[in-house]
Design an enzyme around this catalytic site. Structure first.
Site, PDB file in Angstrom:
ATOM      1  N   ARG A 156       0.842  -1.192   0.000  1.00 27.38           N
ATOM      2  CA  ARG A 156       0.000   0.000   0.000  1.00 27.38           C
ATOM      3  C   ARG A 156       0.881   1.248   0.000  1.00 27.38           C
ATOM      4  O   ARG A 156       1.836   1.324   0.768  1.00 27.38           O
ATOM      5  CB  ARG A 156      -0.883   0.061   1.256  1.00 27.38           C
ATOM      6  CG  ARG A 156      -1.938  -1.017   1.426  1.00 27.38           C
ATOM      7  CD  ARG A 156      -2.957  -1.125   0.326  1.00 27.38           C
ATOM      8  NE  ARG A 156      -3.339   0.085  -0.383  1.00 27.38           N
ATOM      9  CZ  ARG A 156      -4.157   1.046   0.074  1.00 27.38           C
ATOM     10  NH1 ARG A 156      -4.693   0.951   1.273  1.00 27.38           N
ATOM     11  NH2 ARG A 156      -4.468   2.089  -0.655  1.00 27.38           N
ATOM     12  N   HIS A 159      -0.585   6.230   3.277  1.00 30.04           N
ATOM     13  CA  HIS A 159      -1.933   6.798   3.189  1.00 30.04           C
ATOM     14  C   HIS A 159      -2.493   7.044   4.578  1.00 30.04           C
ATOM     15  O   HIS A 159      -2.056   6.447   5.564  1.00 30.04           O
ATOM     16  CB  HIS A 159      -2.872   5.860   2.422  1.00 30.04           C
ATOM     17  CG  HIS A 159      -3.024   4.515   3.056  1.00 30.04           C
ATOM     18  ND1 HIS A 159      -2.115   3.499   2.879  1.00 30.04           N
ATOM     19  CD2 HIS A 159      -3.968   4.015   3.890  1.00 30.04           C
ATOM     20  CE1 HIS A 159      -2.500   2.439   3.566  1.00 30.04           C
ATOM     21  NE2 HIS A 159      -3.623   2.727   4.207  1.00 30.04           N
ATOM     22  N   HIS A 161      -6.358   7.127   6.402  1.00 32.47           N
ATOM     23  CA  HIS A 161      -7.784   6.853   6.237  1.00 32.47           C
ATOM     24  C   HIS A 161      -8.592   8.015   6.811  1.00 32.47           C
ATOM     25  O   HIS A 161      -8.281   8.515   7.899  1.00 32.47           O
ATOM     26  CB  HIS A 161      -8.174   5.569   6.978  1.00 32.47           C
ATOM     27  CG  HIS A 161      -7.525   4.342   6.411  1.00 32.47           C
ATOM     28  ND1 HIS A 161      -8.142   3.532   5.486  1.00 32.47           N
ATOM     29  CD2 HIS A 161      -6.313   3.785   6.637  1.00 32.47           C
ATOM     30  CE1 HIS A 161      -7.339   2.526   5.166  1.00 32.47           C
ATOM     31  NE2 HIS A 161      -6.220   2.653   5.864  1.00 32.47           N
TER      32      HIS A 161
END
Ligand SMILES: [Fe+2]
Length: 241
Positions: A156, A159, A161
């Protein structure tokens, strides 16, 4: 969404389809039958789910809100932005919650088995409410990329959320924010499920040199656009009617 048609419909060509096989979880999770439309109840359309008094002074400061003995390790950053609707009207009073991995790419969650260590001074959760101009700010550390069991070697991109609550129980958006310049964004099977490149770009926070704190923290700007109301500001009726 109210049931009188006053909100714009979701643009399904902008959002990822529910079945995107390179993202393996979507295969079992995507429904096989056509969705049913259920009318909202009054409690869903009007029910408040939080109050300003729920928030503590460090809730939007992930550098301090879990610190035990010192501050967390990692690049210090600010994430700033606004919540607006697609008619560019500000959305004040929206509850924004974030959660993220630490600088090594490890979540403080019992089901995260990645070998990167937990940071004893980093919890990875925060929340805030947009102000009158619909602005918000978080202070945190930049999360690391992490591997996940999808393909043979999928990672991934870094990032954060995001969850955005509006003024009623049924008004919630969940999304992810990425960082400008990260090459892993374009290799991610989850990101790859989004059909329109412009929609992906909208999820990438931009480096904001104006908001950077000298000798302290880099800043990233992430504006969130919600669906708007079809009713205009000039209509002679109260909001929500
Ligand atoms: Fe994640």
């Amino acid at each position: 969404m109210s049931d009188d048609g006053s909100f714009y419909q979701r643009d399904l060509a902008w959002h990822p389809p529910v079945l995107t096989p390179p993202y393996k979880t979507s295969v079992l999770r995507s429904p096989r039958r056509a969705p049913l439309s259920l009318p909202n109840t009054v409690s869903e359309m009007t029910g408040p789910v939080f109050g300003h008094d729920m928030l503590g002074p460090q809730d939007n400061d992930l550098i301090l809100n879990y610190a035990k003995a010192g501050e967390p390790i990692g690049p210090r950053i600010l994430i700033k932005g606004r919540v607006i609707d697609q008619d560019a009207r500000p959305v004040p009073g929206a509850l924004i919650e974030i959660w993220q991995a630490n600088a090594g790419g490890r979540y403080r969650h019992k089901r995260d088995g990645y070998l990167a260590p937990l940071d004893p001074n980093f919890g990875g959760c925060g929340r805030t409410i947009t102000d009158e101009q619909a602005r918000y700010t978080f202070r945190t550390i930049r999360p690391g990329a992490y591997p996940w069991p999808n393909g043979v070697n999928d990672w991934r991109p870094a990032h954060v959320h995001f969850s955005v609550f509006g003024h009623a129980f049924a008004q919630r958006l969940v999304t992810q924010m990425y960082f400008e310049g990260d090459p892993m964004i374009w290799q991610c099977p989850i990101v790859g499920g989004i059909p329109d490149k412009a929609a992906i770009e909208q999820l990438i926070a931009r480096l904001d040199r104006e908001a950077t704190l000298p000798m302290d923290a880099m800043a990233y700007r992430f504006d969130i656009v919600l669906r708007g109301r079809r009713s205009t500001l000039f209509e002679n009726r109260k909001e929500g009617n």
